[in-house]
Design an enzyme around this catalytic site. Sequence first.
Site, PDB file in Angstrom:
ATOM      1  N   ILE A 123       0.843  -1.191   0.000  1.00  0.00           N
ATOM      2  CA  ILE A 123       0.000   0.000   0.000  1.00  0.00           C
ATOM      3  C   ILE A 123       0.877   1.240   0.000  1.00  0.00           C
ATOM      4  O   ILE A 123       1.858   1.319   0.763  1.00  0.00           O
ATOM      5  CB  ILE A 123      -0.922   0.032   1.238  1.00  0.00           C
ATOM      6  CG1 ILE A 123      -1.716  -1.276   1.361  1.00  0.00           C
ATOM      7  CG2 ILE A 123      -1.861   1.223   1.177  1.00  0.00           C
ATOM      8  CD1 ILE A 123      -2.396  -1.432   2.696  1.00  0.00           C
ATOM      9  N   CYS A 124       0.507   2.179  -0.841  1.00  0.00           N
ATOM     10  CA  CYS A 124       1.204   3.465  -0.821  1.00  0.00           C
ATOM     11  C   CYS A 124       0.318   4.460  -0.093  1.00  0.00           C
ATOM     12  O   CYS A 124      -0.626   4.993  -0.664  1.00  0.00           O
ATOM     13  CB  CYS A 124       1.485   3.953  -2.247  1.00  0.00           C
ATOM     14  SG  CYS A 124       2.313   5.537  -2.294  1.00  0.00           S
ATOM     15  N   LEU A 125       0.631   4.635   1.163  1.00  0.00           N
ATOM     16  CA  LEU A 125      -0.185   5.533   1.967  1.00  0.00           C
ATOM     17  C   LEU A 125       0.759   6.334   2.877  1.00  0.00           C
ATOM     18  O   LEU A 125       1.577   5.745   3.590  1.00  0.00           O
ATOM     19  CB  LEU A 125      -1.196   4.735   2.794  1.00  0.00           C
ATOM     20  CG  LEU A 125      -2.151   5.512   3.683  1.00  0.00           C
ATOM     21  CD1 LEU A 125      -2.967   6.513   2.880  1.00  0.00           C
ATOM     22  CD2 LEU A 125      -3.069   4.567   4.440  1.00  0.00           C
TER      23      LEU A 125
END
Lengths: 185, 339
Positions: A123-125
Amino acid sequence: MAAVNSYAETPQERYQGNTPAAAPPSKQPLPAAKSVDTQSVLKRLQSELMSLMMSGDPGISAFPEEDNIFCWKGTITGSKDTVFEGTEYKLSLSFPNDYPFKPPKVKFETACFHPNVDIYGNICLDILQDKWSSAYDVRTILLSIQSLLGEPNTSSPLNTQAAQLWSNQEEYRKMVEKLYKPPTA
Amino acid sequence: MVSDSIANASAANSAPNARDFAKKKRANRSAKLKQCKLDARREQWLSQVKNKGSGEDSRGESRQRSGGGHQSLENLETRRRRDDENGSVHQDSDSESPSVSPIGLTGVLSGNHSSGNCTGSSSSCSSGSSTGCFSGSTTEEEEGGDDGCLDDWEAVADALAADEEPQNPPFDPPPEGETVGGVQSRGEHGKQSVVPDNSRSECVKRPPRTASANNQAWRPDDAFRPQSLPNLSKQYSFPNTNRHYGGGAIPWGCSKAISVPSSCPICFEDLDKTDSSFLPCLCGFRLCLFCHKRILEEDGRCPGCRKPYEHECSEAEPSLLEGSLTFRLTRSHSMITRA
């Protein structure tokens, strides 16, 4: 909590076994403070679990794995009025020994067709990386990911196909349904 | 007594028409003053017994106290000077009794004022001032020695000056500046001749402050207690909690009750008293000292707002901070004048 307590003694090994890549850097700098750290992390995680179960937020849940409180399985459901409505995603959260000063590693276990989730479930968060704050907890992480589903950041996608398709919500919904495999457990 | 005659003479000299008035006053006050003197003596004696060799303080004091027949004149004189200079004594030759003089000043203030607007500043005045002097110094000494008596003084001071506390330290400098002229003129005069003149001019100057000083008989002693060096830490806590910020302590407690979580949001350990009063960031995010330290060692950003912690606001509650600041100022002031 018997299982939890038994893990107080050897969380390091468990943790290392689960996420070998992340363990060494967090382990080596603080060898002396290890047990203290472990204790405080345990306390924090147990408190989080308690408050998460008490809060009863709809659409999110999480629980430690059977044998390791440093590894949790979480689930989120797609919010209403988004292309992810009616879907459910399983995630894994693995907490470092310096949690909550460092963020947990969070991955989608269920394949998720989303601009900010790659094919491995990463996840790119921002709040899981540089915007992490020790005031965040499992609940806020899961809520953030849940809202990320409906509001992706298409300017820096991990999944470019999803990012391109996002503008066409109808097509996107079809794609989500096509690729969606309900979590088995 | 010599002092009596001098004072009378001075009264005659300076303000003949106020003499009757002063006499009346004297009759009224004599009982009170006697009581004061007795108290002061007792305190002196106690303190002397308790800490015989307590350095400067006792030296200065004993030097003053030793005043028998022939020295009383000098004592009176020094007192007057202190009276006149109102705190700037230390710049003068009087520096041998450094610890006493600031208190002497305040004691004198109250002594003088309590005797009303006596233009003649008769013997009642001088004896009143002497009482002020002594009790001041003894209180100071006793704090170093023992708490038993000190508590009494504190209680009295608290009762007397509960509402006016905060004003006291700031009052210190102004009188000094005010009487600088007096100091300079003093230097030119001989030792004995000055008394009447100065006392008169002082009395003319002072009435405005009389009211405030009158009901604070012992309070200045408390305010100036920082003068005694050995008790730094102990005194440090006084102004913060009860003295200057007696009012401030209440909001502090309230805020604690209202907005402080019972456990650290980071580690979920209970917040103790120190933690609860610890407000490291302007955003109001509270956490325990351990977690704060840990964060400072790493990225140093507040978990609540992600802004970097600023060190100047990470020390204490604002009210406490102010308290210590003011207190420090008072202290340094006294240190400077002493030197």
